[in-house]
Scaffold this active site. Sequence first.
Site, mmCIF file in Angstrom:
data_model
loop_
_atom_site.group_PDB
_atom_site.id
_atom_site.type_symbol
_atom_site.label_atom_id
_atom_site.label_comp_id
_atom_site.label_asym_id
_atom_site.label_seq_id
_atom_site.Cartn_x
_atom_site.Cartn_y
_atom_site.Cartn_z
ATOM 1 N N ASP A 299 7.250 4.671 -26.622
ATOM 2 C CA ASP A 299 7.934 3.426 -26.259
ATOM 3 C C ASP A 299 9.376 3.417 -26.738
ATOM 4 O O ASP A 299 10.083 2.421 -26.586
ATOM 5 C CB ASP A 299 7.174 2.208 -26.810
ATOM 6 C CG ASP A 299 7.124 2.212 -28.328
ATOM 7 O OD1 ASP A 299 7.476 3.239 -28.928
ATOM 8 O OD2 ASP A 299 6.728 1.187 -28.906
ATOM 9 N N CYS B 30 27.346 20.123 2.439
ATOM 10 C CA CYS B 30 26.251 21.066 2.276
ATOM 11 C C CYS B 30 26.159 21.444 0.811
ATOM 12 O O CYS B 30 27.065 21.188 0.034
ATOM 13 C CB CYS B 30 26.461 22.306 3.129
ATOM 14 S SG CYS B 30 27.851 23.286 2.576
ATOM 15 N N ASP C 26 2.058 8.228 -28.169
ATOM 16 C CA ASP C 26 2.381 7.407 -29.323
ATOM 17 C C ASP C 26 1.426 6.208 -29.316
ATOM 18 O O ASP C 26 0.951 5.803 -28.258
ATOM 19 C CB ASP C 26 3.841 6.962 -29.182
ATOM 20 C CG ASP C 26 4.200 5.846 -30.132
ATOM 21 O OD1 ASP C 26 4.223 6.105 -31.336
ATOM 22 O OD2 ASP C 26 4.448 4.723 -29.664
ATOM 23 N N ASP D 215 10.075 6.926 -31.769
ATOM 24 C CA ASP D 215 9.630 8.181 -31.173
ATOM 25 C C ASP D 215 10.621 8.759 -30.168
ATOM 26 O O ASP D 215 10.325 9.726 -29.483
ATOM 27 C CB ASP D 215 8.236 8.037 -30.553
ATOM 28 C CG ASP D 215 8.184 6.924 -29.529
ATOM 29 O OD1 ASP D 215 9.250 6.518 -29.036
ATOM 30 O OD2 ASP D 215 7.081 6.455 -29.224
ATOM 31 N N CYS E 58 28.937 23.458 -0.765
ATOM 32 C CA CYS E 58 30.199 22.780 -1.078
ATOM 33 C C CYS E 58 30.250 22.414 -2.561
ATOM 34 O O CYS E 58 31.290 22.483 -3.203
ATOM 35 C CB CYS E 58 30.334 21.497 -0.272
ATOM 36 S SG CYS E 58 29.941 21.679 1.456
#
Length: 692
Positions: A587, A15, A395, A591, A18
């Site tokens: 990509d 659960c 971009d 960037d 836990c």
Amino acid sequence: MSEKTLEVPVKGMDCAECVAHVQHAIAALPGVQSVEVFLSSEKAVLRLDPARVSITQIRAAVASAGYSVPEPAETTSTEAMSAGFTRSILSLFGVVFGAILLIVIAGEGLGLFESITTSIPAPLGYLLVLIAAYPTFLNVLRAAMKRQVISHTLMSIGVIAALVVGQWVTAAIVVFFMRMGDYAERFTTERSRRALKNLTAMAPQTARIERNGQEYEVPIAELQIGETVIIRPGEKIPVDGEVIAGQATINQATITGESMPVETGVGSKVFAATFAELGSLRVRATHVGADTTFGKVIRLVEEAEAHRADVQRIADKFSAYFLPVVAFIALLTFLISRNPLSTAAVLVVACSCSLALATPIAMLASIGAAAKIGLLIKGGKYIEALARADVVLIDKTGTLTLGRPELTDVITLNGVPENEILALAASAERYSEHPLAEAVRTEARRRNIALYEPQAFEAVPGFGVRAQINGSSISVGSRRLLTQPLAVSVDLEAQGKTALFVQKDGEVVGVMGASDTVRSEIPQAIAALRKLGIKEISILTGDNERVASALAQKLGVNYRANLLPEDKIAIVKEYQAQGHIVVMVGDGVNDAPALAQSNVGIAMGAAGTDVALEAAHVALMREDWMLVPEAFHIARRTMRVVKTNIAFTAIYNLLGLTLAAFGILPPILAAAAQSLPDLGILANSSRLLRHR
Ligand code: ADP
Ligand code: MG
């Protein structure tokens, strides 16, 4: 101080609570810097100082919390199996016993109930209840000894209360539904676990390799980078690699979600876990095992749980207050009504389990469904941000465009021959991964120009490259890379082409023009984003103003040109400072930092590129821009489901508590009512598994 990452399997968690218990137990150890516990992959990932903490200590800490870290080979030991066997026998007993009683209760109206209560001797009834409730009581007791309250603590008190006032049949029914609730929860976690196991099972186990002209079949773990792997028709490819001989039609659906096969030949990249439908290949391994794209995808999906959504954090906090509040209401009910049965009903009706389940189940379902179509989402946090995002930054090179620019012009200055310019430029670009570098190399190859080996090479992100060739310093790149102003004017840029200036020892010797094709599905994808209500869409590019404005105008979006990678980060921060939630699509070339800074960084074509896969929060495993608006759709749908899950559970619990407190809901019905929200949440969330 040394620090390392350790992964340990943890058994017995079924659960959401836990997870917190195991997390606390491990975090309390000295030498542990951080720990993340994963319910669906049954493991804990620790940052620790190996000099200060050992695996034995970790095992002991987990054991004291009531769970276990199996010894490496223990998982299938007979001991573990027999323990599991005993547990399932007991559970089965609980179910059968309860089912019988249910039938009895159904006949209550016919007076059957009375006769059963009188015909079964009370001591036997008590005994049966205690046996059926044994596993639950044990858990509650274990937690209590560590001063912890779990969701079944209150219900157990309710059961005991019912026994004390002589209502053993009521107690039995409560136990029955409590066990049913356990089953519902275990079923849901098992389900998400199985989805993960199915994914892992797709990884190939062995590879056929060639060593010294001989063929061998070896387990994946023994594979080395650089080895030659042989793939026959119909076989799964065991590594990421480059085709060195042969031709094949490859189905890459496991990675990209795209079932249209792709043709590969010498020089093509192939990915582990994809398979050759037709043809045979010899492949040189470039990545093996966990380092393959597929290996990384599995790891990322496994760890998606770590990036919890804020709603989940709120629900977790709420759960912590839930139990004391219920206990208080129960006390109040008892003090006011003096009715132990109403009190018992209050204790059994409310369960924080469902609340803890409401968010992660929906998130897991969505992440799984998205992975199937080639959309890798790294966690609930990003689903939440995507659903609320209002700014999309894009971009240009490699993202809006195909990223396979072609060199269209080579203009010589100062009398240096065209082919010499190209030779210098392509040699300088020899080790650059930028799409423009690839364009320069391709043109040189087309013209059969031999390249020089650069003595030194330096990539200047957002500018270009610098290299030492035959004793001269060569630079290739944008106007900004020039050390001297250019005397000649160039009209390449007016044609929307990217101008690349080639400089030799400080003197501009040539200019090259490159043009890149815009991906065909972009207009449709942008229209879809507009329809989703995204107001601000802007192109961020390191390319020149003219190229950018022509493209932006065509697509009907805004733009910012002449940007360096750090300018892109600054722009993302600017939007965020104004309170916007920013999605950045890139990509991964130049960037990656901006992708990481944005609220949701989406990387194009992430299959096979490490940076994009690592830096982005959402990775598109297939080069299809329509996956971008699709990601927004999935996110919004998921958040709708999460919100209905939470609202439903909250209202349900509130209603149940009220009815129970006023004595309208008897304990038997209260217990039955308690297990329903779990099923409701499961049903509601599984809608997300179905795609569109
Ligand atoms: P974008 O933002 O459009 O993806 P980049 O930031 O990758 O573009 O690059 C910006 C500009 O820097 C390019 O338009 C090009 O002029 C120059 N540039 C970057 N890397 C290189 C390279 N390897 N070779 C030549 N020019 C480069
Ligand atoms: Mg780029």
